[in-house]
Design an enzyme around this catalytic site. Structure first.
Site, PDB file in Angstrom:
ATOM      1  N   GLN A   5      -8.113  11.126   7.987  1.00 60.30           N
ATOM      2  CA  GLN A   5      -6.805  11.793   7.992  1.00 60.30           C
ATOM      3  C   GLN A   5      -6.623  12.620   6.707  1.00 60.30           C
ATOM      4  O   GLN A   5      -6.224  13.788   6.749  1.00 60.30           O
ATOM      5  CB  GLN A   5      -5.712  10.729   8.104  1.00 60.30           C
ATOM      6  CG  GLN A   5      -4.315  11.208   7.790  1.00 60.30           C
ATOM      7  CD  GLN A   5      -3.281  10.140   8.119  1.00 60.30           C
ATOM      8  OE1 GLN A   5      -2.984   9.900   9.274  1.00 60.30           O
ATOM      9  NE2 GLN A   5      -2.739   9.498   7.107  1.00 60.30           N
ATOM     10  N   GLN A  59       0.878  11.692  17.828  1.00 56.86           N
ATOM     11  CA  GLN A  59      -0.439  11.275  17.347  1.00 56.86           C
ATOM     12  C   GLN A  59      -0.937   9.994  18.013  1.00 56.86           C
ATOM     13  O   GLN A  59      -1.996   9.482  17.669  1.00 56.86           O
ATOM     14  CB  GLN A  59      -0.442  11.124  15.828  1.00 56.86           C
ATOM     15  CG  GLN A  59       0.300   9.932  15.286  1.00 56.86           C
ATOM     16  CD  GLN A  59       0.393   9.996  13.777  1.00 56.86           C
ATOM     17  OE1 GLN A  59       1.044  10.863  13.212  1.00 56.86           O
ATOM     18  NE2 GLN A  59      -0.289   9.078  13.102  1.00 56.86           N
ATOM     19  N   SER A  74      -2.171  -3.049   6.079  1.00 59.41           N
ATOM     20  CA  SER A  74      -1.851  -2.157   7.187  1.00 59.41           C
ATOM     21  C   SER A  74      -0.649  -2.710   7.933  1.00 59.41           C
ATOM     22  O   SER A  74      -0.504  -3.932   8.059  1.00 59.41           O
ATOM     23  CB  SER A  74      -3.054  -2.076   8.140  1.00 59.41           C
ATOM     24  OG  SER A  74      -2.652  -1.511   9.376  1.00 59.41           O
ATOM     25  N   SER A  75       0.186  -1.813   8.434  1.00 58.94           N
ATOM     26  CA  SER A  75       1.342  -2.247   9.220  1.00 58.94           C
ATOM     27  C   SER A  75       0.868  -3.037  10.440  1.00 58.94           C
ATOM     28  O   SER A  75       1.554  -3.927  10.922  1.00 58.94           O
ATOM     29  CB  SER A  75       2.146  -1.030   9.671  1.00 58.94           C
ATOM     30  OG  SER A  75       2.426  -0.207   8.567  1.00 58.94           O
ATOM     31  N   GLY A  93       0.841  -1.210   0.000  1.00 62.22           N
ATOM     32  CA  GLY A  93       0.000   0.000   0.000  1.00 62.22           C
ATOM     33  C   GLY A  93       0.869   1.251   0.000  1.00 62.22           C
ATOM     34  O   GLY A  93       0.652   2.178  -0.787  1.00 62.22           O
ATOM     35  N   HIS A  94       1.882   1.264   0.865  1.00 64.29           N
ATOM     36  CA  HIS A  94       2.807   2.410   0.889  1.00 64.29           C
ATOM     37  C   HIS A  94       3.538   2.517  -0.458  1.00 64.29           C
ATOM     38  O   HIS A  94       3.698   3.618  -0.998  1.00 64.29           O
ATOM     39  CB  HIS A  94       3.864   2.229   1.989  1.00 64.29           C
ATOM     40  CG  HIS A  94       3.315   2.201   3.387  1.00 64.29           C
ATOM     41  ND1 HIS A  94       3.356   1.093   4.185  1.00 64.29           N
ATOM     42  CD2 HIS A  94       2.718   3.164   4.126  1.00 64.29           C
ATOM     43  CE1 HIS A  94       2.820   1.372   5.370  1.00 64.29           C
ATOM     44  NE2 HIS A  94       2.418   2.619   5.356  1.00 64.29           N
ATOM     45  N   ASP A 114      -6.807   5.923   5.163  1.00 66.55           N
ATOM     46  CA  ASP A 114      -7.054   6.775   6.332  1.00 66.55           C
ATOM     47  C   ASP A 114      -7.860   7.978   5.862  1.00 66.55           C
ATOM     48  O   ASP A 114      -7.347   9.090   5.759  1.00 66.55           O
ATOM     49  CB  ASP A 114      -5.722   7.204   6.955  1.00 66.55           C
ATOM     50  CG  ASP A 114      -4.923   5.997   7.407  1.00 66.55           C
ATOM     51  OD1 ASP A 114      -5.147   5.527   8.512  1.00 66.55           O
ATOM     52  OD2 ASP A 114      -4.087   5.503   6.619  1.00 66.55           O
TER      53      ASP A 114
END
Ligand code: AMP
Length: 285
Positions: A155, A61, A187-188, A36-37, A152
């Protein structure tokens, strides 16, 4: 690929690129990179001369210290991955570089209700910290383009709001959510799922598509409670499940009255908190 840890290094690299008339696209991340990244890096490279990624687990955060401590860190592997995928430079600053003692990096913005709903309700202070780091990284990197993921969505909406409100000279591009073959959003945090919870987690995307497919077939509250129950049956604990307007992020009552709608879910799979969303009406970018 160049690797920078210091403010002066990244500043002089980007100044040099600007002198050469090279446009710069920037992808901020917290590391533990996945496809994804990498898809965001590819968008960066397709839209600018130079692609820069940052890896920084931003303490401001995280409202939960345990979550910050548990966040996966694998910087050497991430750097190798970025190098193989053609990223031009990576910025891996220490906390003191991003937040030097004595420098006021706080930001004052009117966020309306954007940071009060959904994630904002369950992670107080999260978005203030997120906007603080994005603004600080934009000041350090000064990119022409900023690439952020639909994964996100709230975000992304808040960053767009900040860019508009502060009139920041950067163009924001959204990248589609990359998913595993069974639909789970990459996702991580997926690295921390037990085999059982990894299976249960499929229910999130399944229910997002259920909401999309049935949007006009039955009343919204019935649809939502059906999805809620299915998530519980699948062994997940849902924090919120909402259908919101893509601009205001307010929960909607009548889908016909809105041009674009996003279904958003946050749920715990064991001790791992997962979020996902799907544009279920119109186009949400
Ligand atoms: P993170 O490292 O989780 O802070 O994410 C860095 C960027 O990658 C954010 O803009 C995310 O929205 C984006 N991102 C995270 N997961 C995905 C995914 N599965 N597909 C596309 N982009 C993603």
């Amino acid at each position: 690929m160049q690797v920078f840890t210091q403010k002066e290094e990244i500043k002089s690299f980007t100044a040099d690129q600007r002198k050469r008339n090279h446009s710069i696209a920037f992808v901020p991340t917290m590391g533990a990179l996945h496809s994804g990244h990498i898809s965001l890096i590819q968008i960066a490279k397709a839209n600018a001369d130079i692609g820069i990624c940052s890896i920084f687990v931003n303490p401001t955060q995280f409202n939960n210290p345990q979550d910050l401590q548990n966040y996966p860190r694998m910087v050497d592997r991430d750097i190798k991955m970025l190098e193989e995928r053609g990223c031009d430079a990576v910025f891996v600053p220490a906390v003191e570089v991003v937040y030097p003692p004595g420098l006021d990096t706080g930001i004052e913005l009117d966020l309306g209700t954007l940071d009060k709903v959904m994630e904002g309700k369950f992670r107080p202070g999260h978005f203030k910290g997120m906007l603080q780091v994005v603004k600080r990284l934009l000041d350090l990197v000064e990119p022409d383009l900023l690439i952020m993921g639909q994964k996100d969505f709230q975000q992304y909406t808040l960053v767009r709001h900040m860019i508009n409100q502060l009139n920041l000279p950067v163009r924001l591009i959204i990248g589609a959510t990359l998913r595993e073959a069974d639909g789970l959003a990459m996702s991580s945090r997926n690295l921390r799922l037990s085999p059982e919870m990894r299976k249960n987690a499929i229910a999130i995307y399944k229910n997002l598509t259920y909401l999309k497919e049935n949007l006009y077939k039955t009343k919204l509250d019935l649809l939502i409670s059906h999805a809620f129950m299915d998530l519980e049956k699948s062994g997940l604990q849902t924090e919120y499940l909402e259908i919101v307007d893509d601009q205001s992020l307010e929960s909607v009552m009548d889908p016909k009255k809105h041009e674009n709608l996003v279904a958003c879910i946050a749920a715990w799979a064991g001790n791992v908190r997962l979020i996902d969303n799907l544009c279920i009406k119109g186009s949400c970018d």
